[in-house]
Design an enzyme around this catalytic site. Structure first.
Site, PDB file in Angstrom:
ATOM      1  NE  ARG A 204     -52.929  20.899  71.672  1.00 63.30           N
ATOM      2  CZ  ARG A 204     -52.626  20.545  73.054  1.00 63.30           C
ATOM      3  NH1 ARG A 204     -51.757  21.030  73.842  1.00 63.30           N
ATOM      4  NH2 ARG A 204     -53.286  19.501  73.716  1.00 63.30           N
ATOM      5  N   PRO A 205     -56.848  22.527  66.511  1.00 69.97           N
ATOM      6  CG  PRO A 205     -57.011  21.925  64.135  1.00 69.97           C
ATOM      7  CD  PRO A 205     -55.967  22.266  65.402  1.00 69.97           C
ATOM      8  CB  ILE A 206     -61.779  21.631  68.995  1.00 71.55           C
ATOM      9  CG1 ILE A 206     -62.612  23.156  68.568  1.00 71.55           C
ATOM     10  CG2 ILE A 206     -60.615  22.074  69.979  1.00 71.55           C
ATOM     11  CD1 ILE A 206     -63.461  23.568  69.778  1.00 71.55           C
ATOM     12  CG  ASP A 207     -60.919  20.032  62.752  1.00 72.82           C
ATOM     13  OD1 ASP A 207     -60.824  19.259  61.578  1.00 72.82           O
ATOM     14  OD2 ASP A 207     -60.104  19.967  63.475  1.00 72.82           O
ATOM     15  CD  GLN A 208     -61.655  15.487  62.412  1.00 69.34           C
ATOM     16  OE1 GLN A 208     -62.068  14.586  62.376  1.00 69.34           O
ATOM     17  NE2 GLN A 208     -61.760  16.714  61.579  1.00 69.34           N
TER      18      GLN A 208
ATOM     19  NE  ARG B  21     -55.423  22.892  72.761  1.00 75.37           N
ATOM     20  CZ  ARG B  21     -55.757  23.730  71.882  1.00 75.37           C
ATOM     21  NH1 ARG B  21     -55.475  25.110  72.022  1.00 75.37           N
ATOM     22  NH2 ARG B  21     -56.619  23.633  71.006  1.00 75.37           N
TER      23      ARG B  21
ATOM     24  CE  LYS C  59     -50.877  16.849  81.482  1.00 75.50           C
ATOM     25  NZ  LYS C  59     -51.464  17.286  80.773  1.00 75.50           N
ATOM     26  CG  ASN C  60     -52.643  13.981  79.397  1.00 73.89           C
ATOM     27  OD1 ASN C  60     -52.825  15.190  80.167  1.00 73.89           O
ATOM     28  ND2 ASN C  60     -51.596  13.885  78.662  1.00 73.89           N
TER      29      ASN C  60
ATOM     30  NE  ARG D 240     -50.816  23.536  82.001  1.00 76.74           N
ATOM     31  CZ  ARG D 240     -51.411  23.995  80.823  1.00 76.74           C
ATOM     32  NH1 ARG D 240     -50.974  24.823  80.080  1.00 76.74           N
ATOM     33  NH2 ARG D 240     -52.498  23.416  80.353  1.00 76.74           N
TER      34      ARG D 240
ATOM     35  CB  CYS E  50     -51.820  25.537  72.146  1.00 72.67           C
ATOM     36  SG  CYS E  50     -50.609  24.372  72.998  1.00 72.67           S
TER      37      CYS E  50
ATOM     38  CG  ASP F 230     -47.491  14.261  75.674  1.00 76.41           C
ATOM     39  OD1 ASP F 230     -48.704  13.668  76.102  1.00 76.41           O
ATOM     40  OD2 ASP F 230     -47.660  15.032  74.743  1.00 76.41           O
TER      41      ASP F 230
ATOM     42  CB  ILE G 238     -48.288  14.592  67.191  1.00 75.99           C
ATOM     43  CG1 ILE G 238     -47.948  13.057  67.347  1.00 75.99           C
ATOM     44  CG2 ILE G 238     -49.646  14.599  67.797  1.00 75.99           C
ATOM     45  CD1 ILE G 238     -49.071  11.912  66.588  1.00 75.99           C
TER      46      ILE G 238
END
Ligand code: EPZ
Length: 421
Positions: free
Chosen positions: A122-126, A93, A22-23, A397, A117, A305, A327
């Site tokens: 789970r920020p997206i700053d990076q 996401r 999936k990923n 999912r 989430c 996971d 994580i």
């Protein structure tokens, strides 16, 4: 809403083939936006997340056909909105990883912020800092990230934290930048390596994927490709735990053993036999599992996971296991549900102490996120009686028809469509 009912106590035996990852599939779907030529993906897992990504590509103007084999034609994207809308991003996401490809290929993108989430902030700053380093102008407007750049330029960037999605987003963008980029403290996951392999097949120049430093020499254009998705190490790990806890003997065909060393090491520590065979990985569960301490880490460490799944193994094992989640800050949602089945688990911050062996007993339980739902299926396989799992849309999912695959190797498991009568 579908629900799954499992009658526990049956040994699993036989062989089952591991589906595409999936990923990896989700990110390669995004990479198809880096060119206006057609892309064909094979061995694609049939999952709701993959379908959501296909819907997003269609919203962007792509023509998408198929399921096991996906044909993606992005020719019309240039005339489209270049926008990833909230209604899709909030359901998945990973949608934010269209940001890098759209910006690099079309010079602008408008992507909804994903919001919270179940498993963490789970920020997206990076992601944003990395794209800014390549020259993107970024604004946050009404819940959307608006990005612009006539042409990105190669640059050096050091991630503050190891992020899979951030690495993938910035790596894809850097492929079409002017000049060379050097990305440091990047993620080394097999799905990052697979994406780099795909990008190189599309004409990109990338070195170092799989290490903590990736260098990308930008090119003017990329072309389409025909690619078969690698097998899913997390699906394989989940089925390996199923064999282990049921004292089973299962061959996981095509299991990506080279990507599972940390998982196999922990299974063997718990007394499970893991034999690499020509067709895949054979997993043989012992009469009695032994306690094992696990701390999740970025690859090649033990995958987050698989944390929920290994917790079920710990509940069946003799002794006290310490499971530490490093994580995500809120990835123990499965614990209260496993406790409903009699598991002896004490959470303290990022760690959980699991005492066993516990004879789990069947109950009605609620899935809260993808991997938590997998742990409830595993618990149902060993619990005395019939376990009922609600909200299995979480499971769909990331696991394709898991009940059929488990039934194939001897599980007593059934899916019911719609609510109970
Ligand atoms: C990917 O998520 C996977 N998803 C996740 O799998 C997996 O759990 C995760 O990597 C870690 O292995 C996909 O590949 C689609 P991260 P991603 O960015 O990329 C923090 C599953 O079950 N962070 O590596 O979103 C973040 O909050 C899913 O299949 C920042 O602080 O994960 C987290 O604590 C769930 N800022 C840590 O880094 C950022 O900009 C790792 O997140 C980005 C991330």
């Amino acid at each position: 809403m579908d629900r799954i009912v499992i009658e526990g106590g049956h040994r699993l035996r036989g062989r089952v083939r591991i589906n595409g990852a999936k990923n990896a599939a989700l990110l390669i779907q995004c990479a198809s936006l880096l060119t206006d030529q057609a892309t064909t993906l094979r061995h694609v897992p049939i999952l709701s997340d993959v379908a959501t990504m296909s819907r997003l590509l269609e919203r962007l103007g792509c023509a998408v056909e198929g399921d096991r084999t996906l044909a993606i034609d992005p020719a019309a994207v240039a005339q489209g909105s270049l926008e990833a809308p909230y209604d899709l991003v909030k359901t998945m996401r990973a949608s934010i990883t269209v940001m890098g490809p759209l910006l690099a290929r079309y010079g602008r993108a408008r992507v909804s912020l994903p919001g919270g989430c179940a498993i963490g902030a789970r920020p997206i700053d990076q992601h944003l800092k990395g794209l800014e380093a390549l020259g993107a102008k970024i604004q946050l407007v009404h819940g959307y990230v608006e990005l612009r750049a006539k042409r990105l330029r190669g640059a050096g960037f050091v991630f503050d934290t190891v992020t899979v999605g951030g690495t993938q987003n910035v790596m894809m963008a850097a492929c079409l930048a002017k000049g060379t980029s050097r990305l440091e403290n990047v993620a080394r996951e097999p799905e990052v390596q697979e994406l780099a392999t795909v990008l190189v097949k599309m004409g990109a120049r990338i070195r170092g994927a799989g290490t903590s430093v990736i260098e990308i020499e930008g090119v003017d254009a990329l072309h389409g490709l025909d690619h078969s998705i690698l097998p899913d190490r997390i699906e394989a790990g989940t089925l390996a735990v199923a064999a282990a806890i049921t004292r089973g003997d299962v061959l996981l065909e095509d299991a990506p053993v080279d990507h599972m060393h940390a998982q196999i090491a922990k299974l063997e520590e718990a007394g499970v036999q893991c034999r690499v065979e020509p067709d895949g990985l054979r997993v043989i569960g012992p009469e009695q599992l032994e306690a094992v301490d696990v701390a999740t880490q970025p690859y090649p460490g033990f995958p987050t996971d698989m944390q929920a799944q290994i917790m079920v193994l710990a509940a069946c094992a003799r002794g006290q296991s310490l499971v530490t989640e490093t994580i995500f800050e809120n990835r123990f949602m499965h614990v209260p549900e496993l406790a409903r089945m009699g598991a002896d688990i004490h959470v303290n911050g990022h760690s959980a102490i699991v005492r066993g062996p516990t004879k789990l007993s069947a109950a009605t339980v609620m899935a809260t996120d993808l991997r938590a739902s997998a742990s409830l299926v595993l618990a149902g396989l060993v619990a005395a009686g019939s376990t009922e799992i609600l909200r299995v849309y979480h499971l769909d999912r990331g696991y394709e028809a898991i009940e059929k695959r488990l039934r194939k190797i001897g599980a007593q498991i059934k899916r019911y469509h719609g609510a109970r009568a």
